[in-house]
Design a protein around this motif. Sequence first.
Motif, short mmCIF file in Angstrom:
data_model
loop_
_atom_site.label_atom_id
_atom_site.label_comp_id
_atom_site.label_asym_id
_atom_site.label_seq_id
_atom_site.Cartn_x
_atom_site.Cartn_y
_atom_site.Cartn_z
N GLU A 89 0.87 -1.29 -0.06
CA GLU A 89 0.16 -0.05 -0.04
C GLU A 89 1.02 1.32 0.04
O GLU A 89 1.79 1.12 0.80
N ALA A 131 1.50 -1.25 -10.49
CA ALA A 131 1.10 -2.77 -10.32
C ALA A 131 1.12 -3.55 -11.70
O ALA A 131 1.07 -4.69 -11.74
N VAL A 158 -12.28 -8.72 -12.53
CA VAL A 158 -11.43 -8.24 -13.33
C VAL A 158 -10.12 -8.72 -12.58
O VAL A 158 -9.32 -8.96 -13.19
N SER A 180 -13.24 -12.13 -15.94
CA SER A 180 -12.19 -11.56 -16.84
C SER A 180 -10.85 -11.92 -16.29
O SER A 180 -10.36 -11.80 -15.45
N1 LIG Z 1 -8.56 -9.22 -16.46
C1 LIG Z 1 -7.86 -8.37 -16.86
O1 LIG Z 1 -7.63 -8.44 -18.11
C2 LIG Z 1 -6.93 -7.53 -16.00
C3 LIG Z 1 -6.84 -7.49 -14.66
N2 LIG Z 1 -6.09 -6.76 -14.16
C4 LIG Z 1 -6.31 -7.19 -12.68
O2 LIG Z 1 -7.11 -6.11 -12.13
C5 LIG Z 1 -6.49 -5.70 -10.89
C6 LIG Z 1 -6.76 -4.19 -10.76
O3 LIG Z 1 -5.41 -3.59 -11.57
P1 LIG Z 1 -5.22 -1.82 -11.59
O4 LIG Z 1 -6.33 -1.02 -11.36
O5 LIG Z 1 -4.22 -1.97 -12.75
O6 LIG Z 1 -4.40 -2.05 -10.28
P2 LIG Z 1 -4.15 -0.58 -9.27
O7 LIG Z 1 -2.96 -1.19 -8.38
O8 LIG Z 1 -4.26 0.48 -9.96
O9 LIG Z 1 -5.55 -0.62 -8.29
C7 LIG Z 1 -5.67 -2.01 -7.54
C8 LIG Z 1 -6.91 -1.58 -6.44
O10 LIG Z 1 -7.05 -2.46 -5.40
C9 LIG Z 1 -6.67 -1.96 -4.22
N3 LIG Z 1 -6.25 -3.21 -3.44
C10 LIG Z 1 -4.92 -3.44 -3.27
N4 LIG Z 1 -4.73 -4.47 -2.46
C11 LIG Z 1 -6.00 -4.82 -2.06
C12 LIG Z 1 -6.51 -5.56 -1.15
N5 LIG Z 1 -5.84 -6.47 -0.42
N6 LIG Z 1 -7.82 -5.69 -0.83
C13 LIG Z 1 -8.62 -4.92 -1.52
N7 LIG Z 1 -8.30 -3.82 -2.26
C14 LIG Z 1 -6.81 -3.98 -2.62
C15 LIG Z 1 -6.07 -0.77 -4.37
O11 LIG Z 1 -6.19 0.05 -3.17
C16 LIG Z 1 -6.60 -0.02 -5.65
O12 LIG Z 1 -7.75 0.47 -5.27
C17 LIG Z 1 -5.37 -6.14 -10.54
O13 LIG Z 1 -5.84 -7.49 -9.92
C18 LIG Z 1 -4.93 -6.68 -11.84
O14 LIG Z 1 -3.94 -7.78 -11.78
C19 LIG Z 1 -5.37 -5.62 -14.64
C20 LIG Z 1 -5.42 -5.63 -15.75
C21 LIG Z 1 -6.15 -6.54 -16.79
#
Ligand SMILES: NC(=O)C1=CN([C@@H]2O[C@H](COP(=O)(O)OP(=O)(O)OC[C@H]3O[C@@H](n4cnc5c(N)ncnc54)[C@H](O)[C@@H]3O)[C@@H](O)[C@H]2O)C=CC1
Length: 356
Positions: free
Chosen positions: A124, A130, A265, A331
């Motif tokens: 955090e 990420a 996602v 997804s």
């Molecule tokens: N399905 C797909 O095609 C894709 C999936 N992803 C996944 O989507 C997710 C979000 O990606 P981004 O927005 O780029 O990441 P990011 O780091 O920008 O946002 C992540 C969010 O999750 C929160 N977070 C972190 N750890 C947490 C926890 N233990 N419990 C609850 N909330 C928590 C953060 O505070 C933030 O709001 C990631 O898991 C990433 O791997 C990302 C790109 C494509």
Amino acid sequence: MKLQDGSAPAPRIFASRTLSGNSSSERSLVQTGSSGLSAAAMAEPPVIIWREEVEELLLYRDLVPLLEEALGKFSTRDTEEVIQSVRTAVPLSKHSGFMLLMPTYMEKDAVLCTKFVCMYKREEGSTLPAVNATVVLLDPERGNVKAVMDGEVITAMRTAAVSAISSKLLMDPGAEVLTILGTGTQALSHYNVFTEMFSFKEVRVWSRSIERAESFVRSLKGPVTVSSSVEEVVRGADVIVTVTRCTEPILMGRWVKPGAHVAAVGACRPDRRELDDTLMKEAVVYVDSREGAMAESGDVILSGAEIFAELGDVINRVKPALRNKTTVFKSLGMGIEDAVPAKLIFDKWKAKSSSL
Ligand SMILES: NC(=O)C1=CN([C@@H]2O[C@H](COP(=O)(O)OP(=O)(O)OC[C@H]3O[C@@H](n4cnc5c(N)ncnc54)[C@H](O)[C@@H]3O)[C@@H](O)[C@H]2O)C=CC1
Ligand SMILES: O=C(O)C1=NCCCC1
């Protein structure tokens, strides 16, 4: 891609000497080619398309219909349409991450593409990304690289666009309340495309920290309510988007309104969860790729939930869209979802460059 001072360089075409050195002997190798090809028969040098250009060229109104068509093509499993195997994951144990390699070939559309995307567990408050991605577009006939593109905006926009397609197909047509769990990059792209494509009466956002949720909401245009209680934002919601980096379930089935649609996602590794077993087992589960979900989705693998269909099956009318049931779209992301915007961006980039 950014320069050291944080700015993005102007788009440019690599000079041949950049790729092959400066000496005259090396230059002559470029002009005739090591295989003795004449200059006319040689490939154009690759271009780099930086983040700001991608942002300018990629629009949801172009991307969404193309992705919908591509998801349909993928689900036919016709190898003349799409060749795309489950991606390779290289562990970056020292950095608590993975590099995913995502090659895709669309023969009929003459698109050969791969994305390299690195994903990390971040502490955090970490200022490191990420997710960090680069997309490479190649000429399928010669095998040379045509373009290297910033992949962060592509990843953010195409993932959100696919979730929006799942919602278009699977949500209650009278859906009024959208909830987004998470406040990162994907939360923003999902907010943008969902508010562009649909008219929700209410949008709610959750983050573990209320300060982060409030700061995220300040960057948005429309009215949004925030909470640090998942249950509070989820109860009564018609569409729920989960875009977190959590590894244990945060969304419980008992809070989800019957008939709601969930676009899940995050949790893209076999040991990670966002949704609990109750939700996974009670909902009708749709995925982008069956093979991908069975290899990579902790929510699918660990819950033992049955996959009902791919989104492409619904697009191809091979499987129904069960809008009156609770539905989950799990997804994971696929190479074809990057290949489609890569071609779109490159074609627009070429048209723009030739008009200058
Ligand atoms: N399905 C797909 O095609 C894709 C999936 N992803 C996944 O989507 C997710 C979000 O990606 P981004 O927005 O780029 O990441 P990011 O780091 O920008 O946002 C992540 C969010 O999750 C929160 N977070 C972190 N750890 C947490 C926890 N233990 N419990 C609850 N909330 C928590 C953060 O505070 C933030 O709001 C990631 O898991 C990433 O791997 C990302 C790109 C494509
Ligand atoms: O498809 C992608 O791109 C990603 N999927 C899983 C998480 C990292 C990015």
